[in-house]
Scaffold this motif. Structure first.
Motif, PDB file in Angstrom:
ATOM      1  N   GLN A 191       0.838  -1.196   0.000  1.00  0.00           N
ATOM      2  CA  GLN A 191       0.000   0.000   0.000  1.00  0.00           C
ATOM      3  C   GLN A 191       0.881   1.257   0.000  1.00  0.00           C
ATOM      4  O   GLN A 191       0.602   2.234  -0.693  1.00  0.00           O
ATOM      5  N   ARG A 239       0.988   4.231  -2.620  1.00  0.00           N
ATOM      6  CA  ARG A 239       0.696   5.604  -2.200  1.00  0.00           C
ATOM      7  C   ARG A 239       1.674   6.589  -2.830  1.00  0.00           C
ATOM      8  O   ARG A 239       1.312   7.721  -3.166  1.00  0.00           O
ATOM      9  N   LEU A 251      -4.229  11.305  -2.117  1.00  0.00           N
ATOM     10  CA  LEU A 251      -3.584  11.060  -0.823  1.00  0.00           C
ATOM     11  C   LEU A 251      -4.287  11.838   0.293  1.00  0.00           C
ATOM     12  O   LEU A 251      -4.458  11.332   1.403  1.00  0.00           O
ATOM     13  N   GLU A 304      -7.357   9.942   1.205  1.00  0.00           N
ATOM     14  CA  GLU A 304      -7.038   8.724   1.962  1.00  0.00           C
ATOM     15  C   GLU A 304      -6.649   9.049   3.411  1.00  0.00           C
ATOM     16  O   GLU A 304      -6.977   8.290   4.332  1.00  0.00           O
ATOM     17  N   ASP A 305      -5.982  10.175   3.612  1.00  0.00           N
ATOM     18  CA  ASP A 305      -5.619  10.574   4.978  1.00  0.00           C
ATOM     19  C   ASP A 305      -6.870  10.827   5.816  1.00  0.00           C
ATOM     20  O   ASP A 305      -6.914  10.503   7.012  1.00  0.00           O
ATOM     21  N   LEU A 309      -9.806   9.388   5.287  1.00  0.00           N
ATOM     22  CA  LEU A 309     -10.473   8.096   5.475  1.00  0.00           C
ATOM     23  C   LEU A 309      -9.763   7.232   6.514  1.00  0.00           C
ATOM     24  O   LEU A 309     -10.399   6.408   7.179  1.00  0.00           O
ATOM     25  N   ALA A 310      -8.464   7.425   6.647  1.00  0.00           N
ATOM     26  CA  ALA A 310      -7.683   6.599   7.586  1.00  0.00           C
ATOM     27  C   ALA A 310      -8.162   6.764   9.022  1.00  0.00           C
ATOM     28  O   ALA A 310      -7.934   5.888   9.862  1.00  0.00           O
ATOM     29  N   ILE A 345     -10.125   1.373   2.342  1.00  0.00           N
ATOM     30  CA  ILE A 345      -9.367   2.432   1.662  1.00  0.00           C
ATOM     31  C   ILE A 345      -8.839   1.925   0.324  1.00  0.00           C
ATOM     32  O   ILE A 345      -8.775   2.665  -0.664  1.00  0.00           O
ATOM     33  N   ARG A 386      -9.337   3.565  -3.328  1.00  0.00           N
ATOM     34  CA  ARG A 386      -8.220   3.835  -4.239  1.00  0.00           C
ATOM     35  C   ARG A 386      -8.505   3.250  -5.626  1.00  0.00           C
ATOM     36  O   ARG A 386      -8.230   3.895  -6.639  1.00  0.00           O
ATOM     37  N   SER A 408     -10.773   5.550  -7.382  1.00  0.00           N
ATOM     38  CA  SER A 408     -10.053   6.743  -7.854  1.00  0.00           C
ATOM     39  C   SER A 408      -9.324   6.446  -9.163  1.00  0.00           C
ATOM     40  O   SER A 408      -9.324   7.255 -10.099  1.00  0.00           O
TER      41      SER A 408
END
Length: 719
Positions: free
Chosen positions: A8, A12, A20, A23-24, A26-27, A35, A39, A42
């Motif tokens: 991953q 990234r 990115l 994703e930050d 969603l983390a 996630i 991705r 996306s």
């Protein structure tokens, strides 16, 4: 697991910065596997939108990813985030629904389809296309609330990036945002979305007004910073003395809310801004009421300005205590008191504490109320064939102000501002509304058109014989009531049209020496098929509504080609009307015929028969289209009241109007309107619009008026 994480991380490094950033976010609440699915969405979205750019020149994929980021701030589920990233693919790319379903499942595919516009279909106008697209989206919302969350986030990002659009497009999108999307956000309790949509819409519509008001807000806040601090310190000290765990937030009005209040309430900027606003957030409902007592002990409350939205929540699930206090700085202090949970629902509405629920699962109050509202919209749209009509009824339903009313059993109903007893009747049940005759408001008898106020108890009185009338449309404001009344009237109009069309076609066939009854069924069927008509009833309704003339239909049915043949010989009887055929029969405003007048009918496309007096000043023009002229007369039994105009010449003295009005009323006639047409020192000409039953009733009214000493002459208008 470590290998998967490394993989991953490697991937990234190749991701664009905007992905990115998503994703930050969603983390903070999603698993690594979820996630990974985002991705993949996306990557698929970027591939599908490859080569497409926004007006700003950025790659198009940056927009749907930004929409997903707005929804990630609300901590929405993985299906919603994926659907947001792919929400424009079905409309703008070669990607199809089957591919979405195969890759991400049917839920994502249905969400994307729900948001997709109908631009690929053909409509008569941009307004109709937008209305039909909006209607489709609302129906998709009813199936899954997440559709509107995606659409609102989409609209919010578009508004944030509106600067690159042409000025005309900016204004059109801004108006649509202010009229539709901001009110929907408010109706769903999403006040954060609503406030930003309103402010961005206002800025795009009126940039100069927005700039001026924003500058004055900054100046006013600078001047009153000390007063705000002292009030907040006093509140903090009092609440701490009560031992209440709390947080206090000062509230600042937005430029749009100030502008709207200035315009609607005719107030100056200083009057609107002359209020200090604070929000107190505590941990429990009990502490809300304890905090209310504390602030009332600190500053005196204003009489009649307390609202308990905890006991009686707003229609969008909003809960809070509102009170207004007399401050020590000469300006009112507005206080809102609520729990942390209520604050989250007030801010994010249906998106607060999001976990997608089925109907059997519990949800927050905003979600429950939103589902009830959407269910009612589905019922309404079933009875509203026109998308433009439907969207107008929804606009009415989006009024932010509501009245809260009680049924005799204590159930609370929320209705739009200015709702009447008739709106209340339809809110109880459609059958109750359709058979309503009167109401008891706080146990006192009241007519159905009575405007209601919050807190009133309403009981509806019904009668089996009562039915809706066209006048009812003037009395109601709610979408449900308006839709139900229109549906009934359209059905009645269709039945009237079939019956009248049958009489018209029978008469046209008789003029040609034939009869509809003896016409071979296959000949009639062939005609209906050629003209794309489903049944004989549709043909008859078309004739009555003036979309086809009976003479032309009769000749076509008999396969006669002689267009110069006599359509209406003297031997054919006139069509008799009772006045009850109001669905397909109207009376000319140019001559105002009443029963007893010699009349003629004129077929107007879409309106049906318009009745004119033979003395009508437009008669010569109407006779230029003989195929649309109908020989009609009054039936022996005529019902209803008929509008007529009287021109009355009176002496120009005080009290004359009252004398004439009294004489008209004494003759049992209703006055609809009065105008002064001419006036000099000695005399005046009045134009009265009144209702009479027939020509004899009109003569009685004129005779009664003529007897007055102040009246010089009475004429029927036009003469």
């Amino acid at each position: 697991m470590k290998a998967a994480v490394d993989s991953q991380g490697t991937r990234r490094g190749k991701m664009p910065a905007y992905v990115l950033a998503l994703e930050d976010k969603l983390a903070g609440y999603m698993s690594v596997e979820q996630i990974g699915r985002v991705r993949r969405a996306s990557e698929l979205g970027a591939k599908a939108h490859h080569g497409q750019t926004r007006k700003s020149g950025e790659p198009y994929i940056t927009h749907p990813v930004a929409v997903a980021g707005i929804l990630a701030d609300l901590r929405l589920d993985v299906e919603t985030i994926i659907a947001a990233i792919l929400h424009d693919t079905l409309e703008d790319t070669a990607l199809c629904a089957q591919e979405l379903t195969a890759e991400f499942g049917s839920t994502v595919s249905e969400l994307v389809d729900g948001v997709t516009k109908l631009d690929k279909l053909q409509f008569k106008s941009r307004q109709e296309a937008a209305a039909e697209s909006f209607r489709k989206m609302l129906l998709a919302m009813a199936r899954d609330l997440r559709v509107i969350l995606i659409k609102l986030a989409d609209r919010l990002h578009n508004m944030r990036t509106l600067g690159s659009m042409e000025p005309e497009s900016r204004r059109r999108i801004a108006l649509e945002t202010l009229e539709i999307y901001a009110p929907i956000a408010q109706r769903l309790g999403m006040n954060r979305f609503k406030a930003e949509l309103q402010d961005l819409g206002f800025k795009a519509m009126y940039p100069d007004r927005h700039r001026v008001i924003s500058a004055r807000i900054r100046m006013a806040l600078g001047n009153r910073r000390e007063a705000m601090g002292r009030i907040e310190a006093a509140l903090e000290a009092r609440l701490n003395a009560e031992g209440l765990a709390h947080r206090t937030v000062s509230r600042i009005k937005s430029p749009y809310s100030i502008y709207r209040k200035m315009r609607n309430e005719q107030k100056s900027f200083a009057q609107v801004m002359d209020v200090y606003g604070f929000r107190v957030v505590v941990d429990t409902v009990m502490h809300c009421y304890q905090a209310l007592g504390a602030v009332h002990a600190l500053f005196k409350p204003m009489d009649g300005r307390f609202r308990d939205f905890i006991a009686i929540p707003k229609a969008n699930g909003y809960q809070s205590l509102h009170t207004v206090l007399f401050g020590s700085f000469g300006a009112p202090i507005e206080i809102q008191i609520r729990t942390e949970d209520m604050d989250a629902v007030a801010d994010r509405g249906v998106a607060a504490h999001w976990a997608y629920k089925t109907d059997s699962d519990p949800a927050n109050s905003a979600q429950n109320r939103a589902r009830e509202w959407l269910s009612s919209l589905v019922d309404e749209q079933n009875g509203t064939p026109s998308s433009l009509e439907f969207i107008e009824s929804v606009k009415v339903d989006l009024f932010p102000d509501e009245v809260y009313l009680f049924t005799p059993r204590g159930k609370i109903l929320a209705l739009p501002r200015n709702a009447t007893a008739l709106d209340f009747a339809y809110a109880v049940h459609t059958d109750v509304g359709s058979h309503a005759v009167a109401a008891r408001v706080d146990k006192k008898l009241a007519p159905l058109r009575t405007r209601l106020e919050s807190g009133q108890s309403v009981e509806i009185i019904t009668a089996p014989s009562a039915v809706p009338s066209t006048q009812w449309l003037e009395w109601v404001v709610s979408a449900k009531a308006r839709t139900a009344i229109r549906h009934f009237l359209k059905r009645l109009q269709h039945e009237d049209a079939i019956e009248l069309g049958h009489r018209m076609l029978d008469r046209a066939m008789a003029a040609l020496g034939a009869s509809l009854e003896v016409l071979p069924p296959d000949q009639l069927g062939r005609y209906l098929e050629e003209n794309k008509l489903r049944a004989l009833e549709d043909l008859l309704a078309d004739i009555a509504l003036g979309n086809r003339t009976a003479g032309q239909v009769a000749r076509a049915l008999l396969q006669l080609q002689d267009e110069g043949s006599i359509v209406c010989p003297n031997s054919v009887e006139k069509i008799l009307i009772t006045g009850a055929e109001r669905g397909v029969l109207s009376f000319g405003n140019c001559c105002h015929p009443v029963p007893g007048d010699a009349i003629m009918g004129y077929l107007s496309a879409g309106k049906g028969i318009v009745v004119h007096r033979l003395e009508c000043p437009n008669m010569a023009e109407l006779r230029k289209s003989p195929e649309r002229c109908l020989e009609i007369d009054w039936d022996t039994s005529v019902s209803g009241d008929y509008r007529v105009e009287l021109r009355i010449i009176v002496a120009n003295k005080p009290g004359v109007l009252a004398q004439v009005a009294a004489a008209v009323a004494q003759a049992n006639s209703n006055i609809e309107n009065v105008e002064y047409k001419e006036r000099d020192l000695m005399s005046a000409a009045l134009l009265f619009t009144i209702e009479v039953a027939n020509r004899k009733h009109l003569a009685d009214v004129m005779r009664g008026v003529r007897r007055l000493g102040v009246v010089t002459a009475v004429y029927r208008h036009p003469v």
